[in-house]
Design an enzyme around this catalytic site. Sequence first.
Site, PDB file in Angstrom:
ATOM      1  CG  HIS A   1      -2.323  -0.576   1.123  1.00 43.40           C
ATOM      2  ND1 HIS A   1      -2.212  -2.188   1.113  1.00 43.40           N
ATOM      3  CD2 HIS A   1      -3.596  -0.582   0.792  1.00 43.40           C
ATOM      4  CE1 HIS A   1      -3.083  -2.688   0.788  1.00 43.40           C
ATOM      5  NE2 HIS A   1      -4.183  -1.526   0.682  1.00 43.40           N
TER       6      HIS A   1
ATOM      7  CG  HIS B   1       2.202  -2.796   6.671  1.00 43.07           C
ATOM      8  ND1 HIS B   1       3.101  -3.648   6.326  1.00 43.07           N
ATOM      9  CD2 HIS B   1       1.199  -2.841   5.878  1.00 43.07           C
ATOM     10  CE1 HIS B   1       2.654  -4.050   5.235  1.00 43.07           C
ATOM     11  NE2 HIS B   1       1.389  -3.758   4.774  1.00 43.07           N
TER      12      HIS B   1
END
Length: 182
Positions: free
Chosen positions: A105, A145
């Site tokens: 992302h 993350h």
Amino acid sequence: MYKLDAAITGWINSLSGNSLLDHALITISNLGVPLLILAVAAQWWTGPERTKTRHILIAAGLTFLIGLGINQVILLFDQRIRPYDAGVTRLLIERSSDPSFPSDHATATFAIAAAFLIHNLPKRGLFFLVAAILVSLSRVYLGTHYISDVMGGALTAIFAAALVKALYKPATGVDRFLTSIL
């Protein structure tokens, strides 16, 4: 370094729990990349300097693809577990099946921002940079993350943007062909 990375990641993730904010950041995480791709593609038919703009749009697409390709190479050598599997974060979305580092992302969104900034479209680049930061931080907030994963993704994107800038030159035969489509 890991302790600092885990501490910052855990702190950002600890801000979760507000249903409105959680929902907003889940939406940003889920729709951020597709909306940014649409925002890039929609510019194909706009602007007074159409050929220059199209060159930059193609460069953004190449940066996006090359950045994600570099991530796949990195994954051959680094299989970092996700922070929720390490007990650092509480996951707010579905589990991911791939390793944590680097964040795709972050790479995807920062690739778009870096392409616009490196090709000297600062207003658009700043818009995309703010969006990239929001999408990337949403990934940490949601627990999927580490902060270093999104920083790694951003660095991959910057490297890819510099590579594209060096290799994909305006007004070449390939560029004239690509920028004349539609």
